[in-house]
Design a protein around this motif. Structure first.
Motif, PDB file in Angstrom:
ATOM      1  N   VAL A  18      -1.175  -1.440 -14.498  1.00  0.00           N
ATOM      2  CA  VAL A  18      -0.073  -0.403 -13.929  1.00  0.00           C
ATOM      3  C   VAL A  18      -0.591  -0.660 -12.051  1.00  0.00           C
ATOM      4  CG1 VAL A  18      -0.725   1.234 -13.688  1.00  0.00           C
ATOM      5  CG2 VAL A  18      -0.902   0.987 -15.765  1.00  0.00           C
ATOM      6  N   SER A  19       0.647  -0.740 -12.000  1.00  0.00           N
ATOM      7  CA  SER A  19       0.633  -0.098 -10.145  1.00  0.00           C
ATOM      8  C   SER A  19       0.579   0.796  -9.497  1.00  0.00           C
ATOM      9  CB  SER A  19       1.960  -1.210  -9.683  1.00  0.00           C
ATOM     10  OG  SER A  19       1.913  -1.400  -8.399  1.00  0.00           O
ATOM     11  N   SER A  20       0.038   1.161  -8.483  1.00  0.00           N
ATOM     12  CA  SER A  20       0.302   3.387  -7.463  1.00  0.00           C
ATOM     13  C   SER A  20      -0.189   2.586  -6.554  1.00  0.00           C
ATOM     14  CB  SER A  20       0.688   3.911  -9.249  1.00  0.00           C
ATOM     15  OG  SER A  20      -1.011   4.286  -9.197  1.00  0.00           O
ATOM     16  N   THR A  21      -0.330   3.503  -5.855  1.00  0.00           N
ATOM     17  CA  THR A  21      -0.990   3.856  -4.721  1.00  0.00           C
ATOM     18  C   THR A  21      -1.980   4.761  -5.458  1.00  0.00           C
ATOM     19  OG1 THR A  21       0.211   5.844  -4.464  1.00  0.00           O
ATOM     20  CG2 THR A  21       0.470   4.094  -3.188  1.00  0.00           C
ATOM     21  N   LEU A  22      -2.729   5.423  -4.936  1.00  0.00           N
ATOM     22  CA  LEU A  22      -4.738   5.460  -5.640  1.00  0.00           C
ATOM     23  C   LEU A  22      -4.566   7.237  -5.782  1.00  0.00           C
ATOM     24  CD1 LEU A  22      -7.025   2.903  -4.866  1.00  0.00           C
ATOM     25  CD2 LEU A  22      -5.466   3.290  -6.926  1.00  0.00           C
ATOM     26  N   ARG A  51     -10.848  -2.328  -3.258  1.00  0.00           N
ATOM     27  CA  ARG A  51      -9.956  -2.810  -1.552  1.00  0.00           C
ATOM     28  C   ARG A  51      -9.080  -2.530  -1.403  1.00  0.00           C
ATOM     29  NH1 ARG A  51     -11.457  -8.606  -0.129  1.00  0.00           N
ATOM     30  NH2 ARG A  51      -9.857  -7.758   1.788  1.00  0.00           N
ATOM     31  N   PRO A  52      -8.503  -1.725  -0.933  1.00  0.00           N
ATOM     32  CA  PRO A  52      -6.431  -1.238  -1.109  1.00  0.00           C
ATOM     33  C   PRO A  52      -5.688  -1.829  -0.868  1.00  0.00           C
ATOM     34  CG  PRO A  52      -7.617  -0.514   1.429  1.00  0.00           C
ATOM     35  CD  PRO A  52      -8.829  -1.209   0.287  1.00  0.00           C
ATOM     36  N   HIS A  53      -6.049  -3.750  -0.483  1.00  0.00           N
ATOM     37  CA  HIS A  53      -5.536  -5.066  -1.149  1.00  0.00           C
ATOM     38  C   HIS A  53      -6.282  -5.548  -0.731  1.00  0.00           C
ATOM     39  CE1 HIS A  53      -1.810  -7.318   0.719  1.00  0.00           C
ATOM     40  NE2 HIS A  53      -1.515  -6.135   1.308  1.00  0.00           N
ATOM     41  N   PRO A  54      -6.518  -6.189  -2.569  1.00  0.00           N
ATOM     42  CA  PRO A  54      -6.864  -7.032  -2.233  1.00  0.00           C
ATOM     43  C   PRO A  54      -6.206  -8.893  -2.510  1.00  0.00           C
ATOM     44  CG  PRO A  54      -6.958  -5.110  -3.680  1.00  0.00           C
ATOM     45  CD  PRO A  54      -5.954  -5.080  -3.610  1.00  0.00           C
ATOM     46  N   GLY A  78       1.630   3.648   0.311  1.00  0.00           N
ATOM     47  CA  GLY A  78       0.562   2.532   0.718  1.00  0.00           C
ATOM     48  C   GLY A  78      -0.138   2.075   1.980  1.00  0.00           C
ATOM     49  N   TRP A  79      -1.397   1.410   1.762  1.00  0.00           N
ATOM     50  CA  TRP A  79      -2.215   1.085   3.042  1.00  0.00           C
ATOM     51  C   TRP A  79      -1.624  -0.324   2.973  1.00  0.00           C
ATOM     52  CZ3 TRP A  79      -6.425  -2.692   4.082  1.00  0.00           C
ATOM     53  CH2 TRP A  79      -7.035  -2.850   5.219  1.00  0.00           C
ATOM     54  N   VAL A  80      -1.282  -0.817   5.105  1.00  0.00           N
ATOM     55  CA  VAL A  80      -0.758  -2.086   5.040  1.00  0.00           C
ATOM     56  C   VAL A  80      -1.778  -2.451   5.913  1.00  0.00           C
ATOM     57  CG1 VAL A  80       0.943  -3.708   6.167  1.00  0.00           C
ATOM     58  CG2 VAL A  80       1.812  -1.494   5.818  1.00  0.00           C
ATOM     59  N   ALA A  81      -1.844  -3.825   5.223  1.00  0.00           N
ATOM     60  CA  ALA A  81      -3.961  -4.278   6.339  1.00  0.00           C
ATOM     61  C   ALA A  81      -3.415  -5.654   7.245  1.00  0.00           C
ATOM     62  CB  ALA A  81      -4.739  -5.053   4.796  1.00  0.00           C
ATOM     63  N   PRO A  82      -3.934  -5.578   8.110  1.00  0.00           N
ATOM     64  CA  PRO A  82      -4.496  -6.482   8.952  1.00  0.00           C
ATOM     65  C   PRO A  82      -3.752  -7.320   8.989  1.00  0.00           C
ATOM     66  CG  PRO A  82      -6.080  -4.928   9.464  1.00  0.00           C
ATOM     67  CD  PRO A  82      -5.310  -5.033   7.866  1.00  0.00           C
ATOM     68  N   GLY A  88       0.004  -2.952  -0.292  1.00  0.00           N
ATOM     69  CA  GLY A  88      -0.412  -3.720  -1.677  1.00  0.00           C
ATOM     70  C   GLY A  88       0.467  -3.438  -2.649  1.00  0.00           C
ATOM     71  N   LEU A  89       1.108  -1.807  -2.154  1.00  0.00           N
ATOM     72  CA  LEU A  89       2.184  -1.365  -3.521  1.00  0.00           C
ATOM     73  C   LEU A  89       3.373  -2.354  -3.992  1.00  0.00           C
ATOM     74  CD1 LEU A  89       2.392   1.346  -5.319  1.00  0.00           C
ATOM     75  CD2 LEU A  89       3.831   2.097  -3.786  1.00  0.00           C
ATOM     76  N   GLU A  90       3.699  -2.719  -2.454  1.00  0.00           N
ATOM     77  CA  GLU A  90       5.025  -3.371  -2.582  1.00  0.00           C
ATOM     78  C   GLU A  90       4.796  -5.313  -2.909  1.00  0.00           C
ATOM     79  OE1 GLU A  90       7.724  -3.228   1.060  1.00  0.00           O
ATOM     80  OE2 GLU A  90       9.188  -4.844   0.419  1.00  0.00           O
TER      81      GLU A  90
END
Length: 859
Positions: A18-22, A51-54, A78-82, A88-90
């Motif tokens: 299951v993929s989604s923002t939280l 973690r928002p972007h494992p 969703g958040w884009v990590a440095p 993470g969603l995409e």
């Protein structure tokens, strides 16, 4: 190479990623999880606090070991990590393996959708690998997810990414699974005390309870409700055996076998197969409408003695008179319940009907006039659309006082019901009464097409003197409205049925009018035509559709065949049997067909060459492996020669396939002659354009090559067969070719390719409900597990296959399989104790669990 991260579920359930923002979709994620778990699948989800972007290797590990990708989207990207370019969603969507099914859901309305999410959704929308739907609430999402996953799992079984995807509809629940308790369309009314009493009988140790009472009193409905109440006490649940279409007591074991998923292969007595299948089961068997086969009662005693964990619930108009029997008499409904039932059924035809002070006495009087008989109440209530309660009571009082029919020798309440049926038919138009009578020839329900064929038929001067219906659809609708006929949908097709006592009444009308034989002939004619229509499609792309449709018509096909045999119409009887030989085989009914054709051979009649060819084929082909003196091969040769004499190359080619099998498996195998026989068979199929026969010929030629120890040639022949079946959409042929190809590849050391094709055989067999094919496929996967040193997996699959063969009546037949040698190697290496324990555990797996374990992605 598999990732170091291994994610397992304890029971090896299929995993749904299951993929989604939280935060923004918390309710929807809970709804999706619940829907997944209701289907007994395993949700794979990152939760709040993760973690928002494992790391990508963790994503890949989860995705690699999942079976379906399920995406939920609304407004946030969703958040884009440095040092990352996407969220993470995409990233989850980008990392989804190409061969993973994708179910995507977008919440609406969206007031402030982020531009990057809009771009992602546009890209997803153009991706033809994904199913894309909108929803508005968590409740709607839950419904969509559950329905879509169920449909998806009915369309494909996913093997590991190293295997070829078997893109076929899959429905493992069909495979050899018992006929579970039907779900009535309406609730049970007024039987609470009866349910308690029946539960107490079983709690006190009863193993055979017979619910008695006249037709229409509600025995079947009460039995279903009571069975549901006591089923939790039975580990293996409950099965339902409908005997309404069984009129010959000798066919009762076959009906029980069919309900249990036990195949009548004809190579052993069906009672022997039943006793083997039941001996270690702990289940409740519900046998409905036993009154017409009362002399078969000792069969139940024998089964109870052979299977100490089995109990039975029987409905019958008369007691069985068995020593183990405990009776429960089903009486009429009490006054308040009768009133409740009347109102409920009246609402079906007149939604605004209500009981008032003005009509209460009349409604109560109607219920009393029909003695609180549920079916009679339903028939009366169906007339409330055109008659007021007072008019209804007046007409009933006058009619029941004079109607006698043919029921003077029946119990009083049975007479009341018969007279109510007669009263109800008097309110029908002449064409509707004619159609009702003719519909009495159907067994187990019918379609509109079938009703039109019989209802509009000219009965060749042997009918009832009435004109056939010119508006079958309109007349049938009137019968449904009057509750004489019921309607339900089956795979998008309307299907109709009659209660047993109404069908009896209808047949009596045909008999009294001298029209029964002619109507049954019209019925047989329709199903002969249906068999001809199905013949070619059964071998190609519409195979699954026809197997399901013919399964619905199984009782009608039997009735047509029995009528033709009883009329000594050997040619049409043989024609009907032969046109559907693929259906009989896949459905495990060759033993029954064999008895039909034995009847023709033993009749003393002079049979036409084609009929004799067909009869010899069906009676000898299932015995190809029992031919110590060569007589089976000789008679199959006669069958092939007879087919040749009448110019039937397909029939000759088919007979030659069985002849080759007899030559390969007899006491003195003759592979050289088998090669000659099959080369001629191949030539015949090619000359007639029969690609199904051509693919089967290559399978047999491959088996000849194996016998000659030419494994590369065998592999090539099996591969040719597989290519043909896949091109033609022939699932039955595909599972046969894939299985054989798997063994040839394994013998050549091509383990990965063998795994692919054994898995294909398992998955395709599951879609078809082809138990024999599934057993073979599981045994191939046993060898794969054993080669990999997985003792537990090999044992569990071996145990599942053994139990499947025993419980499906396949344990006595020959097995073209070599898996036992691989198990013996495990035992010889010192793993015997672990292997035995795994085999014992595997015997307890359900069919669905066995299929899932065979196709597990972490194998």
């Amino acid at each position: 190479m598999r990732s170091a991260h291994v994610i397992r579920t304890p029971d090896q359930r299929l995993r749904i990623f299951v993929s989604s923002t939280l935060q923004e979709l918390a309710d929807e994620r809970r709804a999706a999880r619940s829907a997944i778990e209701r289907l007994h699948l395993a949700p794979v989800m990152f939760e709040l606090g993760a973690r928002p972007h494992p790391p990508r290797d963790l994503y890949r590990a989860y995705l690699e070991q999942s079976d379906v990708f399920l995406g939920l989207y609304w407004e946030r990207y969703g958040w884009v990590a440095p040092e990352e370019e996407v969220s993470g969603l995409e990233d989850e969507y980008n990392l989804c393996p190409d061969d993973l099914p994708r179910l995507l859901y977008v919440k609406t309305p969206a007031q402030n959708r982020e531009p990057k999410l809009t771009d992602l959704l546009n890209r997803i929308r153009d991706d033809d690998r994904a199913a894309y739907k909108y929803f508005e609430s968590a409740k709607e999402l839950s419904r969509l997810v559950e329905a879509d996953l169920a449909t998806l799992l009915a369309e494909r079984f996913e093997q590991s990414r190293s295997l070829t995807v078997v893109d076929v509809p899959a429905d493992a629940d069909r495979v050899a699974e018992p006929v579970r308790l039907p779900k009535p369309l309406t609730g049970l009314i007024g039987r609470e005390a009866d349910l308690t009493a029946i539960r107490n009988l079983y709690s006190a140790g009863a193993r055979l309870v017979t619910l008695t009472g006249p037709g229409g009193i509600g025995k079947s409905r009460l039995a279903l409700a009571a069975a549901r109440a006591v089923t939790p006490a039975f580990v293996d649940g409950a099965v339902f055996v409908d005997l309404s279409a069984v009129h010959d007591p000798e066919r009762v074991p076959a009906a029980i076998a069919q309900a249990l998923g036990v195949r009548d292969t004809g190579d052993a007595p069906i009672m022997e197969n039943l006793e083997t299948a039941l001996h270690d089961r702990h289940l409740l068997m519900v046998l409905d409408n036993f009154e017409q086969v009362l002399t078969a009662a000792p069969t139940l005693t024998a089964l109870l003695a052979a299977a100490p964990g089995v109990s039975m619930m029987v409905t019958s108009r008369a007691l069985l008179r068995l020593s183990a029997e405990q009776s429960f008499e089903v009486g009429p409904l009490p006054e308040d319940s009768s009133l409740h039932l009347f109102v409920e059924r009246a609402h079906a035809v007149k939604p605004d009907f209500e009981v008032t002070d003005d009509n209460r006495a009349a409604v109560t009087g109607v219920c009393a006039a029909v003695d609180g008989m549920p079916l009679a109440i339903e028939l009366a209530a169906a007339r409330i659309r055109v008659l007021s309660p007072d008019d209804l009571l007046d007409r009933l009082d006058r009619s029941l006082a004079v109607l006698i029919g043919g029921s003077r020798d029946l119990p009083e309440r049975q007479q009341t019901l018969r007279r109510t049926i007669e009263w109800s038919t008097q309110l029908l138009e002449e064409s509707q009464r004619t159609l009702l009578a003719r519909l009495g020839v159907f067994e187990g329900g019918f379609t509109l097409d079938a009703a039109e064929a019989v209802g509009a038929a000219e009965l060749d001067g042997h009918g009832d003197g009435r004109a056939p219906s010119s508006d079958v659809l309109g007349d049938l609708a009137a019968l449904v409205d009057s509750s004489m006929v019921s309607q339900h949908d089956r795979d998008g097709r309307a299907r109709f049925a009659m209660q047993a006592i109404v069908r009896e009444y209808a047949r009596e009308q045909l008999w009294d009018a001298g029209a029964l034989h002619a109507a049954r002939d019209a019925h047989a004619g329709y199903f002969l035509g249906l068999g001809d229509s199905a013949k070619d499609d059964l071998k190609a792309g519409r195979q699954r559709e026809w197997l399901t449709r013919l399964g619905d018509e199984r009782d009608n096909l039997r009735a047509a065949e029995r009528f033709l045999l009883g009329s000594r119409d050997w040619d049409r009887a043989a024609h009907l049997a032969f046109s559907l030989y693929l259906y009989w085989w896949v459905s495990g009914l060759l033993g029954e067909v064999r008895t039909w054709m034995d009847e023709a051979l033993d009749s003393g009649s002079t049979l036409s060459d084609r009929t004799r060819a067909i009869a010899l084929y069906f009676t000898r082909t299932i015995m190809f492996w029992k031919d110590p003196d060569g007589s089976v091969a000789a008679e199959l040769t006669e069958s092939a020669d007879l087919f040749r004499s009448v110019g039937d190359p397909d029939g000759e080619g088919l007979a030659r396939i069985s002849l080759a099998l007899a030559l390969l498996t007899g006491a003195k195998p003759d592979p050289d002659r088998a090669e000659e026989v099959m080369q001629e068979s191949l030539r015949l199929f090619r000359s007639s354009g029969n690609t199904w026969g051509e693919s089967m010929a290559f399978v047999l030629l491959g088996r000849v090559s194996l016998r000659k120890q030419d494994i590369p040639e065998a592999r090539d022949r099996f591969a040719t067969s597989l290519a043909i079946t896949q091109r033609e959409g022939d699932a039955v042929g595909e599972r046969i070719a894939a299985y054989h190809l798997g063994w040839a590849q394994l013998m050549l050391g091509e383990t990965d390719d063998a795994r692919t094709d054994f898995a294909r055989s398992v998955a395709v067999s599951a879609t078809l409900g082809h138990v024999e094919g599934l057993a073979y496929g599981l045994e191939g996967m046993v060898a794969i597990a054993a080669i990999g040193g997985d003792v537990v997996r090999a044992g569990r699959l071996a145990g599942a296959s053994r139990a499947l063969r025993e419980r499906s009546g396949l344990h006595n037949g020959p097995t073209f399989t070599f898996h036992q040698a691989y198990l013996d190697r495990l035992t010889a290496s010192g793993d015997g104790e672990r292997l035995d324990a795994a085999i014992a555990a595997g015997r307890e797996l359900t069919v669905e669990q066995a299929v899932a374990e065979a196709l597990a992605t972490d194998a």
